[in-house]
Design a protein around this motif. Structure first.
Motif, PDB file in Angstrom:
ATOM      1  N   ALA A  90       0.741  -1.238  -0.102  1.00  0.00           N
ATOM      2  CA  ALA A  90      -0.576  -0.225   0.233  1.00  0.00           C
ATOM      3  C   ALA A  90       0.922   1.059  -0.388  1.00  0.00           C
ATOM      4  CB  ALA A  90      -0.997   0.070   1.183  1.00  0.00           C
ATOM      5  N   LEU A  91       2.132   0.878   0.904  1.00  0.00           N
ATOM      6  CA  LEU A  91       2.964   2.107   0.745  1.00  0.00           C
ATOM      7  C   LEU A  91       3.677   2.901  -1.205  1.00  0.00           C
ATOM      8  CD1 LEU A  91       3.882   4.173   2.134  1.00  0.00           C
ATOM      9  CD2 LEU A  91       6.159   3.112   2.482  1.00  0.00           C
ATOM     10  N   GLY A  92       3.590   1.783  -1.472  1.00  0.00           N
ATOM     11  CA  GLY A  92       4.390   1.421  -2.862  1.00  0.00           C
ATOM     12  C   GLY A  92       3.360   2.517  -3.459  1.00  0.00           C
ATOM     13  N   MET A  93       2.202   1.191  -3.422  1.00  0.00           N
ATOM     14  CA  MET A  93       0.950   2.432  -4.454  1.00  0.00           C
ATOM     15  C   MET A  93       0.544   4.184  -4.240  1.00  0.00           C
ATOM     16  SD  MET A  93      -0.202  -0.151  -6.408  1.00  0.00           S
ATOM     17  CE  MET A  93      -1.772   0.894  -6.712  1.00  0.00           C
ATOM     18  N   ARG A  94       0.993   4.186  -2.469  1.00  0.00           N
ATOM     19  CA  ARG A  94       0.775   5.795  -1.678  1.00  0.00           C
ATOM     20  C   ARG A  94       2.062   6.234  -2.782  1.00  0.00           C
ATOM     21  NH1 ARG A  94      -1.307   9.538  -1.844  1.00  0.00           N
ATOM     22  NH2 ARG A  94      -1.095  11.499  -0.608  1.00  0.00           N
ATOM     23  N   SER A  95       2.667   5.827  -3.116  1.00  0.00           N
ATOM     24  CA  SER A  95       4.290   6.783  -3.233  1.00  0.00           C
ATOM     25  C   SER A  95       4.003   6.779  -4.864  1.00  0.00           C
ATOM     26  CB  SER A  95       5.806   5.866  -3.144  1.00  0.00           C
ATOM     27  OG  SER A  95       5.808   4.675  -3.754  1.00  0.00           O
ATOM     28  N   LEU A  96       3.360   6.063  -5.411  1.00  0.00           N
ATOM     29  CA  LEU A  96       3.073   5.556  -7.366  1.00  0.00           C
ATOM     30  C   LEU A  96       2.589   7.475  -7.541  1.00  0.00           C
ATOM     31  CD1 LEU A  96       2.589   2.539  -8.562  1.00  0.00           C
ATOM     32  CD2 LEU A  96       4.415   4.339  -8.898  1.00  0.00           C
ATOM     33  N   GLY A 106      -3.521  16.511 -10.829  1.00  0.00           N
ATOM     34  CA  GLY A 106      -3.964  15.926 -11.528  1.00  0.00           C
ATOM     35  C   GLY A 106      -4.330  14.646 -12.349  1.00  0.00           C
ATOM     36  N   GLU A 107      -5.560  14.709 -13.456  1.00  0.00           N
ATOM     37  CA  GLU A 107      -5.158  13.356 -14.386  1.00  0.00           C
ATOM     38  C   GLU A 107      -3.532  13.610 -15.481  1.00  0.00           C
ATOM     39  OE1 GLU A 107      -8.163  12.432 -16.174  1.00  0.00           O
ATOM     40  OE2 GLU A 107      -9.592  12.760 -14.160  1.00  0.00           O
ATOM     41  N   GLN A 108      -3.762  14.529 -15.748  1.00  0.00           N
ATOM     42  CA  GLN A 108      -2.265  15.125 -16.946  1.00  0.00           C
ATOM     43  C   GLN A 108      -0.844  15.552 -15.780  1.00  0.00           C
ATOM     44  OE1 GLN A 108      -3.116  14.119 -19.757  1.00  0.00           O
ATOM     45  NE2 GLN A 108      -5.096  13.578 -19.087  1.00  0.00           N
ATOM     46  N   ALA A 109      -1.135  15.172 -14.444  1.00  0.00           N
ATOM     47  CA  ALA A 109       0.066  15.635 -13.724  1.00  0.00           C
ATOM     48  C   ALA A 109       1.484  14.629 -13.817  1.00  0.00           C
ATOM     49  CB  ALA A 109      -0.243  15.737 -12.649  1.00  0.00           C
ATOM     50  N   ARG A 110       2.243  15.219 -13.953  1.00  0.00           N
ATOM     51  CA  ARG A 110       3.691  14.441 -14.199  1.00  0.00           C
ATOM     52  C   ARG A 110       3.890  13.026 -13.744  1.00  0.00           C
ATOM     53  NH1 ARG A 110       8.826  17.071 -17.479  1.00  0.00           N
ATOM     54  NH2 ARG A 110       8.998  14.615 -16.999  1.00  0.00           N
ATOM     55  N   PRO A 111       4.452  12.144 -13.326  1.00  0.00           N
ATOM     56  CA  PRO A 111       4.903  11.599 -11.948  1.00  0.00           C
ATOM     57  C   PRO A 111       5.918  12.058 -11.145  1.00  0.00           C
ATOM     58  CG  PRO A 111       5.573  10.049 -13.948  1.00  0.00           C
ATOM     59  CD  PRO A 111       4.719  12.002 -14.484  1.00  0.00           C
ATOM     60  N   ASN A 112       6.174  12.243  -9.722  1.00  0.00           N
ATOM     61  CA  ASN A 112       7.311  12.035  -9.928  1.00  0.00           C
ATOM     62  C   ASN A 112       8.652  11.396  -9.754  1.00  0.00           C
ATOM     63  OD1 ASN A 112       8.955  13.406  -7.732  1.00  0.00           O
ATOM     64  ND2 ASN A 112       7.691  13.607  -5.581  1.00  0.00           N
ATOM     65  N   PRO A 113       9.742  11.438 -10.310  1.00  0.00           N
ATOM     66  CA  PRO A 113      11.018  10.412  -9.570  1.00  0.00           C
ATOM     67  C   PRO A 113      10.909   9.808  -8.800  1.00  0.00           C
ATOM     68  CG  PRO A 113      11.145  12.232 -11.240  1.00  0.00           C
ATOM     69  CD  PRO A 113       9.782  12.220 -11.170  1.00  0.00           C
ATOM     70  N   LEU A 114      10.481  10.544  -8.056  1.00  0.00           N
ATOM     71  CA  LEU A 114      10.908  10.157  -6.009  1.00  0.00           C
ATOM     72  C   LEU A 114      10.070   9.421  -6.097  1.00  0.00           C
ATOM     73  CD1 LEU A 114      13.312  10.338  -4.417  1.00  0.00           C
ATOM     74  CD2 LEU A 114      11.769  12.138  -3.146  1.00  0.00           C
ATOM     75  N   GLY A 115       8.951   9.369  -6.293  1.00  0.00           N
ATOM     76  CA  GLY A 115       7.812   8.298  -5.489  1.00  0.00           C
ATOM     77  C   GLY A 115       8.087   7.355  -6.409  1.00  0.00           C
ATOM     78  N   ILE A 116       8.067   7.374  -7.835  1.00  0.00           N
ATOM     79  CA  ILE A 116       8.202   5.832  -8.936  1.00  0.00           C
ATOM     80  C   ILE A 116       9.244   4.975  -8.781  1.00  0.00           C
ATOM     81  CG2 ILE A 116       9.504   4.930 -10.491  1.00  0.00           C
ATOM     82  CD1 ILE A 116       7.256   7.139 -12.246  1.00  0.00           C
ATOM     83  N   ALA A 117      10.649   5.586  -7.793  1.00  0.00           N
ATOM     84  CA  ALA A 117      11.625   4.777  -6.837  1.00  0.00           C
ATOM     85  C   ALA A 117      11.433   4.337  -5.861  1.00  0.00           C
ATOM     86  CB  ALA A 117      12.557   5.974  -6.186  1.00  0.00           C
ATOM     87  N   GLY A 118      10.687   5.011  -5.198  1.00  0.00           N
ATOM     88  CA  GLY A 118       9.734   4.716  -3.644  1.00  0.00           C
ATOM     89  C   GLY A 118       9.157   3.518  -4.207  1.00  0.00           C
ATOM     90  N   ALA A 119       8.226   3.811  -4.943  1.00  0.00           N
ATOM     91  CA  ALA A 119       7.338   2.182  -5.211  1.00  0.00           C
ATOM     92  C   ALA A 119       8.199   1.354  -5.487  1.00  0.00           C
ATOM     93  CB  ALA A 119       6.520   2.589  -6.447  1.00  0.00           C
ATOM     94  N   VAL A 120       9.075   1.313  -6.218  1.00  0.00           N
ATOM     95  CA  VAL A 120       9.989   0.584  -6.960  1.00  0.00           C
ATOM     96  C   VAL A 120      10.472  -0.285  -5.876  1.00  0.00           C
ATOM     97  CG1 VAL A 120      12.310   0.234  -8.304  1.00  0.00           C
ATOM     98  CG2 VAL A 120      10.042   0.910  -9.347  1.00  0.00           C
ATOM     99  N   VAL A 121      11.074   0.346  -4.437  1.00  0.00           N
ATOM    100  CA  VAL A 121      11.394  -0.568  -3.937  1.00  0.00           C
ATOM    101  C   VAL A 121      10.949  -1.247  -3.160  1.00  0.00           C
ATOM    102  CG1 VAL A 121      12.524   0.320  -1.377  1.00  0.00           C
ATOM    103  CG2 VAL A 121      13.523   1.117  -3.177  1.00  0.00           C
ATOM    104  N   CYS A 122       9.405   0.127  -2.696  1.00  0.00           N
ATOM    105  CA  CYS A 122       8.655  -1.121  -1.843  1.00  0.00           C
ATOM    106  C   CYS A 122       7.989  -2.106  -2.854  1.00  0.00           C
ATOM    107  CB  CYS A 122       7.086  -0.306  -1.791  1.00  0.00           C
ATOM    108  SG  CYS A 122       7.635   0.957  -0.379  1.00  0.00           S
TER     109      CYS A 122
END
Length: 87
Positions: free
Chosen positions: A30-36, A42-58
């Motif tokens: 769930a923490l990984g899903m939240r960090s994604l 909004g719907e068109q907002a760019r993903p956060n690279p730090l959030g993606i890295a955290g999600a990959v680790v989780c």
């Protein structure tokens, strides 16, 4: 008295493993899903690279725990059938 101390010593280990696999892994997932979705407005907002890295680790932690659990359960079969000693 020795039986009681041995039983209590084993009990905390079982409780710890049960908490980790019972509630811990879904919480890490769930923490990984939240960090994604962290930092998206909004719907068109760019993903956060730090959030993606955290999600990959989780997700990697959850995946490694699942594979280790399956290998632990199948270790006798793998050892007797194929001669592979995993643990």
């Amino acid at each position: 008295m020795n039986l009681l101390t041995n039983t209590l010593s084993s009990l905390w280990q079982v409780v710890l493993v049960g908490l980790f696999f019972g509630a811990g892994l879904p919480a890490v997932f769930a923490l990984g899903m939240r960090s994604l979705v962290a930092g998206r407005a909004g719907e068109q907002a760019r993903p956060n690279p730090l959030g993606i890295a955290g999600a990959v680790v989780c997700f990697a932690v959850v995946l490694i725990a699942i594979v280790a659990g399956i290998l632990l359960l199948a270790s006798d079969f793998l050892s007797s059938t194929f001669g592979i000693d995993v643990f």
